[in-house]
Design a protein around this motif. Structure first.
Motif, PDB file in Angstrom:
ATOM      1  N   ARG A 242       4.544   9.246  12.444  1.00 43.99           N
ATOM      2  CA  ARG A 242       5.287   8.400  11.626  1.00 43.99           C
ATOM      3  C   ARG A 242       5.144   6.859  11.499  1.00 43.99           C
ATOM      4  O   ARG A 242       4.844   6.249  12.556  1.00 43.99           O
ATOM      5  N   ARG A 243       5.263   6.356  10.491  1.00 43.51           N
ATOM      6  CA  ARG A 243       5.300   4.955  10.331  1.00 43.51           C
ATOM      7  C   ARG A 243       6.562   4.205  10.896  1.00 43.51           C
ATOM      8  O   ARG A 243       7.669   4.892  10.468  1.00 43.51           O
ATOM      9  N   CYS A 244       6.607   3.134  11.448  1.00 43.79           N
ATOM     10  CA  CYS A 244       7.890   2.764  12.026  1.00 43.79           C
ATOM     11  C   CYS A 244       8.604   2.273  10.761  1.00 43.79           C
ATOM     12  O   CYS A 244       8.200   1.852   9.562  1.00 43.79           O
ATOM     13  N   ARG A 245      10.133   2.417  10.753  1.00 45.89           N
ATOM     14  CA  ARG A 245      11.069   2.071   9.661  1.00 45.89           C
ATOM     15  C   ARG A 245      10.801   0.363   9.558  1.00 45.89           C
ATOM     16  O   ARG A 245      11.032  -0.302  10.316  1.00 45.89           O
TER      17      ARG A 245
ATOM     18  N   TYR B   3      -0.387   6.668  11.491  1.00 44.63           N
ATOM     19  CA  TYR B   3      -0.266   5.541  10.903  1.00 44.63           C
ATOM     20  C   TYR B   3      -1.277   4.683  11.911  1.00 44.63           C
ATOM     21  O   TYR B   3      -2.180   3.655  10.966  1.00 44.63           O
ATOM     22  N   ALA B   4      -1.472   4.751  12.976  1.00 49.15           N
ATOM     23  CA  ALA B   4      -2.183   3.752  13.921  1.00 49.15           C
ATOM     24  C   ALA B   4      -3.500   3.870  13.620  1.00 49.15           C
ATOM     25  O   ALA B   4      -4.518   3.175  13.373  1.00 49.15           O
ATOM     26  N   THR B   5      -3.954   5.323  13.361  1.00 52.46           N
ATOM     27  CA  THR B   5      -5.377   5.586  13.032  1.00 52.46           C
ATOM     28  C   THR B   5      -5.542   5.337  11.860  1.00 52.46           C
ATOM     29  O   THR B   5      -6.920   4.733  11.490  1.00 52.46           O
ATOM     30  N   LYS B   6      -4.827   5.272  10.768  1.00 60.30           N
ATOM     31  CA  LYS B   6      -5.197   4.907   9.533  1.00 60.30           C
ATOM     32  C   LYS B   6      -5.191   3.234   9.403  1.00 60.30           C
ATOM     33  O   LYS B   6      -6.157   2.742   8.694  1.00 60.30           O
ATOM     34  N   GLN B   7      -4.420   2.534  10.255  1.00 55.87           N
ATOM     35  CA  GLN B   7      -4.575   1.186  10.381  1.00 55.87           C
ATOM     36  C   GLN B   7      -5.894   0.596  11.007  1.00 55.87           C
ATOM     37  O   GLN B   7      -6.870  -0.107  10.422  1.00 55.87           O
ATOM     38  N   LYS B   8      -6.415   1.384  11.981  1.00 58.22           N
ATOM     39  CA  LYS B   8      -7.540   1.113  12.755  1.00 58.22           C
ATOM     40  C   LYS B   8      -8.917   1.248  11.564  1.00 58.22           C
ATOM     41  O   LYS B   8      -9.654   0.577  11.484  1.00 58.22           O
ATOM     42  N   LEU B   9      -8.727   2.648  10.828  1.00 55.84           N
ATOM     43  CA  LEU B   9      -9.834   2.726   9.999  1.00 55.84           C
ATOM     44  C   LEU B   9      -9.819   1.692   8.833  1.00 55.84           C
ATOM     45  O   LEU B   9     -10.825   1.389   8.468  1.00 55.84           O
TER      46      LEU B   9
ATOM     47  N   THR C 200     -10.523  -2.536   4.178  1.00 51.80           N
ATOM     48  CA  THR C 200      -9.540  -2.008   3.089  1.00 51.80           C
ATOM     49  C   THR C 200      -8.152  -1.891   3.427  1.00 51.80           C
ATOM     50  O   THR C 200      -8.001  -2.017   4.781  1.00 51.80           O
ATOM     51  N   ASP C 201      -7.424  -1.913   2.787  1.00 55.73           N
ATOM     52  CA  ASP C 201      -6.020  -1.820   2.907  1.00 55.73           C
ATOM     53  C   ASP C 201      -5.654  -0.015   3.648  1.00 55.73           C
ATOM     54  O   ASP C 201      -6.224   0.517   3.268  1.00 55.73           O
ATOM     55  N   GLU C 202      -4.632  -0.093   4.520  1.00 54.78           N
ATOM     56  CA  GLU C 202      -4.204   1.020   5.105  1.00 54.78           C
ATOM     57  C   GLU C 202      -3.836   2.043   3.773  1.00 54.78           C
ATOM     58  O   GLU C 202      -4.050   3.031   3.802  1.00 54.78           O
ATOM     59  N   SER C 203      -3.226   1.645   2.641  1.00 52.38           N
ATOM     60  CA  SER C 203      -2.773   2.362   1.647  1.00 52.38           C
ATOM     61  C   SER C 203      -3.825   3.023   1.108  1.00 52.38           C
ATOM     62  O   SER C 203      -3.913   4.389   0.509  1.00 52.38           O
ATOM     63  N   ARG C 204      -5.015   2.418   0.913  1.00 46.88           N
ATOM     64  CA  ARG C 204      -6.334   2.994   0.207  1.00 46.88           C
ATOM     65  C   ARG C 204      -6.822   4.050   1.175  1.00 46.88           C
ATOM     66  O   ARG C 204      -7.275   5.224   0.725  1.00 46.88           O
ATOM     67  N   ILE C 205      -6.581   3.771   2.558  1.00 50.92           N
ATOM     68  CA  ILE C 205      -7.129   5.089   3.594  1.00 50.92           C
ATOM     69  C   ILE C 205      -6.062   6.098   3.207  1.00 50.92           C
ATOM     70  O   ILE C 205      -6.662   7.239   3.297  1.00 50.92           O
ATOM     71  N   GLN C 206      -4.903   5.922   3.135  1.00 52.54           N
ATOM     72  CA  GLN C 206      -3.831   7.158   2.966  1.00 52.54           C
ATOM     73  C   GLN C 206      -4.253   7.860   1.843  1.00 52.54           C
ATOM     74  O   GLN C 206      -4.124   9.111   1.869  1.00 52.54           O
ATOM     75  N   VAL C 207      -4.363   7.098   0.667  1.00 55.55           N
ATOM     76  CA  VAL C 207      -4.873   7.934  -0.575  1.00 55.55           C
ATOM     77  C   VAL C 207      -6.246   8.674  -0.312  1.00 55.55           C
ATOM     78  O   VAL C 207      -6.308   9.629  -0.972  1.00 55.55           O
ATOM     79  N   TRP C 208      -6.886   7.979   0.288  1.00 52.82           N
ATOM     80  CA  TRP C 208      -8.384   8.860   0.352  1.00 52.82           C
ATOM     81  C   TRP C 208      -8.066  10.082   1.269  1.00 52.82           C
ATOM     82  O   TRP C 208      -8.711  11.028   0.732  1.00 52.82           O
TER      83      TRP C 208
END
Length: 185
Positions: A97-100, A42-48, A54-62
């Motif tokens: 894992r993402r924090c709850r 999650y931290a890497t996706k946020q950094k990217l 762009t949004d972290e959710s867009r990185i996750q989908v990519w």
């Protein structure tokens, strides 16, 4: 053949988010990262997300889409890991894992009110709720998925009772929906 212009416009709240288009520079950053770690935490996706704006959710989908494409190509180390269900240690680690997300009673009240009005909000409705509640849109989407799932389970357990708007909710006592305390969701 002429088309009716009104049929081309989606109904508010029921249409999909526009496709995310990345520039060559953004793609280079994403591909380089993917080649190093196809399952970023999650931290890497946020950094990217910050790096490519762009949004972290867009990185996750990519990354999800990229992994799906790569399953069809020869990647022996990933192929073996996926077939044997032995994912690399960095994927199984807790840091991946993402924090709850915990919601305050006022946030839950807003979300449950929106759920009663429309249990399947579109992207724009979720984005508006996310701003109102103060959490990312992806968390609002997950909250709605979980809430719909819980409602289905409750309907199976209690076939004689039906969900009615306002049932089981008393804002002065914290938010409670269908007799289940949602304060720790």
């Amino acid at each position: 053949m002429a088309q009716d212009s009104s049929s081309n416009r989606p109904m508010p709240g029921s249409y999909r988010r526009d496709r995310t288009k990345f520039t060559k520079e953004q793609l280079k950053i994403l591909i380089d990262t993917f080649n190093q770690m196809p399952y970023p935490n999650y931290a890497t996706k946020q950094k990217l997300a910050v790096e490519v704006n762009t949004d972290e959710s867009r990185i996750q989908v990519w990354f999800q889409n990229r992994r799906a494409r790569h399953r069809f190509q020869e990647r022996p180390e990933l192929k073996e890991a996926l077939e044997s269900s032995q994912l690399p240690e960095r994927i199984r680690s807790e840091e991946a894992r993402r924090c709850r997300t915990t919601y305050s009673p006022s946030q839950l009240h807003t979300l449950t009110r929106a759920f009663r009005n429309n249990p399947y909000p579109g992207i724009h409705g979720r984005e508006q709720l996310a701003k109102e509640v103060g959490v990312p849109e992806s968390r609002v989407q997950i909250w709605f998925q979980n809430r719909r799932s819980r409602l289905r389970v409750q309907k199976k357990e209690e076939p004689g009772e039906t969900f009615e708007p306002g049932q089981g909710q008393d804002p002065s006592q914290g938010v409670q929906v269908l007799g289940i305390d949602t304060g720790s969701v």
